[in-house]
Design an enzyme around this catalytic site. Sequence first.
Site, PDB file in Angstrom:
ATOM      1  N   PRO A 274      -2.913   1.162  -6.166  1.00 68.38           N
ATOM      2  CA  PRO A 274      -2.116   1.774  -5.099  1.00 68.38           C
ATOM      3  C   PRO A 274      -2.556   3.215  -4.843  1.00 68.38           C
ATOM      4  CG  PRO A 274      -0.891   1.846  -7.152  1.00 68.38           C
ATOM      5  CD  PRO A 274      -2.170   1.078  -7.429  1.00 68.38           C
ATOM      6  N   GLY A 275      -2.489   3.614  -3.609  1.00 66.56           N
ATOM      7  CA  GLY A 275      -2.749   5.012  -3.246  1.00 66.56           C
ATOM      8  C   GLY A 275      -1.543   5.536  -2.497  1.00 66.56           C
ATOM      9  N   ARG A 276      -1.451   5.110  -1.234  1.00 68.47           N
ATOM     10  CA  ARG A 276      -0.412   5.601  -0.344  1.00 68.47           C
ATOM     11  C   ARG A 276       1.010   5.419  -0.900  1.00 68.47           C
ATOM     12  NH1 ARG A 276      -1.476   5.377   5.310  1.00 68.47           N
ATOM     13  NH2 ARG A 276      -2.942   3.716   4.803  1.00 68.47           N
ATOM     14  N   TYR A 316      -6.058   7.423  13.934  1.00 68.56           N
ATOM     15  CA  TYR A 316      -5.419   6.100  13.974  1.00 68.56           C
ATOM     16  C   TYR A 316      -4.222   6.053  14.922  1.00 68.56           C
ATOM     17  CZ  TYR A 316      -7.487   6.201   9.227  1.00 68.56           C
ATOM     18  OH  TYR A 316      -8.304   6.357   8.149  1.00 68.56           O
ATOM     19  N   CYS A 342     -10.706  22.686  19.356  1.00 68.76           N
ATOM     20  CA  CYS A 342     -11.118  22.477  20.747  1.00 68.76           C
ATOM     21  C   CYS A 342     -11.456  21.020  21.015  1.00 68.76           C
ATOM     22  CB  CYS A 342     -12.303  23.375  21.056  1.00 68.76           C
ATOM     23  SG  CYS A 342     -11.838  25.084  20.823  1.00 68.76           S
TER      24      CYS A 342
HETATM   25  N1  LLP Z   1      -8.430  -0.032  -3.216  1.00 70.54           N
HETATM   26  C1  LLP Z   1      -9.431  -0.081  -2.315  1.00 70.54           C
HETATM   27  C2  LLP Z   1     -10.638  -0.838  -2.631  1.00 70.54           C
HETATM   28  C3  LLP Z   1      -9.286   0.602  -1.088  1.00 70.54           C
HETATM   29  O1  LLP Z   1     -10.268   0.542  -0.198  1.00 70.54           O
HETATM   30  C4  LLP Z   1      -8.103   1.314  -0.811  1.00 70.54           C
HETATM   31  C5  LLP Z   1      -7.946   2.036   0.439  1.00 70.54           C
HETATM   32  C6  LLP Z   1      -7.099   1.339  -1.800  1.00 70.54           C
HETATM   33  C7  LLP Z   1      -7.295   0.649  -2.983  1.00 70.54           C
HETATM   34  C8  LLP Z   1      -5.815   2.088  -1.620  1.00 70.54           C
HETATM   35  O2  LLP Z   1      -5.069   1.611  -0.554  1.00 70.54           O
HETATM   36  P1  LLP Z   1      -3.566   2.124  -0.307  1.00 70.54           P
HETATM   37  O3  LLP Z   1      -2.736   1.666  -1.467  1.00 70.54           O
HETATM   38  O4  LLP Z   1      -3.589   3.594  -0.205  1.00 70.54           O
HETATM   39  O5  LLP Z   1      -3.179   1.471   0.961  1.00 70.54           O
HETATM   40  N2  LLP Z   1      -7.398   6.606   5.683  1.00 70.54           N
HETATM   41  C9  LLP Z   1      -6.513   5.512   5.980  1.00 70.54           C
HETATM   42  C10 LLP Z   1      -6.371   4.557   4.828  1.00 70.54           C
HETATM   43  C11 LLP Z   1      -7.705   3.992   4.338  1.00 70.54           C
HETATM   44  C12 LLP Z   1      -7.561   3.105   3.161  1.00 70.54           C
HETATM   45  C13 LLP Z   1      -8.885   2.827   2.548  1.00 70.54           C
HETATM   46  N3  LLP Z   1      -8.838   2.051   1.363  1.00 70.54           N
HETATM   47  C14 LLP Z   1      -5.168   6.091   6.422  1.00 70.54           C
HETATM   48  O6  LLP Z   1      -5.029   7.293   6.485  1.00 70.54           O
HETATM   49  O7  LLP Z   1      -4.260   5.336   6.750  1.00 70.54           O
END
Ligand code: LLP
Length: 420
Positions: A274-276, A316, A342
């Site tokens: 998880p990230g977000r 996005y 700009c």
């Molecule tokens: N694992 C892999 C292999 C990934 O490519 C990603 C995110 C994650 C985990 C984590 O995903 P999350 O849990 O954060 O959804 N910049 C974009 C999001 C790009 C996500 C890329 N990969 C945004 O700002 O919405």
Amino acid sequence: MNYFKYANGELFCENIKVEEIAEYVGTPFYLYSMKTLKKHYTVFHEAFSPVPHIICFSVKANSNLSVLKTFFDMGGGADVVSGGELYRALKAGAPSEKIVYSGVGKTEEEIKYALGKNILFFNVESEGEIYNLDKIAYSIKKKARIALRVNPDIDPRTHSYISTGLKENKFGIRIEEAKEMYIKAKKLNNIEIVGVDCHIGSQITEIEPFIQALKKVLSLIDQVKKEGIRINFLDLGGGLGITYKDETPPYPDIYAGKIINEIKTRDLNLILEPGRAIVGNAGILVTRVLHTKKGEGKDFVIIDAAMNDLVRPSFYGSFHEIKPVKPTKRGEITADVVGPVCETGDFLAKKRKMQEVLPGELLAVMSAGAYGFTMSSNYNSRPRVPEVMVMDDRYYIIRRRETYKDLIRGEEIPEELFKL
Ligand code: LLP
């Protein structure tokens, strides 16, 4: 659940006034709440407690060393996608046996670095990569542990730019080809097959796509078992969404419960990336109003933060709530909230209904803890903003504001240019 709350008519982060921090560090800046980070991590971790698992925080969402250290101290690991992310994770104290490395294009240098550090495994995304890993591992007398990242062709029903598990996306190995690939990989001397991986996208707000993908992956595990290949690790990637506006993503316990239900009778170690879901709502971007002006049927609120600081709205079309740090009783306006860059595409909000604001006032751009600072740039030669961490009634600058000198660091003018 987060710790950015109003009290006595103004916004607090935990037990400190956002305005007080702004006076000290200047604007714009990212502000993170330690309590929120810990809470989100704990909720996620506990939701999966019935099964063996590692929470490998996705470093790309927020790669600040202090943020990373917080999770590693709580027993977490890291999901990295570059040599730079691996370097950060190790610097912040990640145990190498809890690091997984994903990405469609790993270079030889990056692979050697990761092998040298004995990471848990590589998520391999193509046949060529398997052979490459085998060759590089041989050259440095190592064995490469791998999981195949499969592409299950499931629609995660999210923004097309952050959907990764559809067959038209560049990620992973087509699930129909995965069994053959496992059989080929098994024959290689310097490869050790340990797992299977799948990540279908990001900001996913429904549970079904995760479960559909999981079922396909479980069936693959059964098929390869018949070939004498044992899968020990099941990496389900990240992707769980958060509430920016009115989305209703499943809570981590529901998400975890459904996953556990599918795998509980199996002997698998679960990896989650998880990230977000962990950092998104644990951070805000604090900015000051520079000017306001009347436009055609709307107002412009010009702020000191811009698309280079938070690119998500421009890139996005993402929605981030924008709140006054000190709300007033003034009326409502409809405004484009724009930065000084700009570009017409430089905005943090479009046609937003918000309380009228005046120059000098502070605004909080909410839900900016994930893919905020990490996607920021120096476009228009704007120094990148500081990151600040609140711990109860204290705050720490965990990354200082860049200076003009930082902007030209590494640049050189060849002697020859002076001779012209
Ligand atoms: N694992 C892999 C292999 C990934 O490519 C990603 C995110 C994650 C985990 C984590 O995903 P999350 O849990 O954060 O959804 N910049 C974009 C999001 C790009 C996500 C890329 N990969 C945004 O700002 O919405």
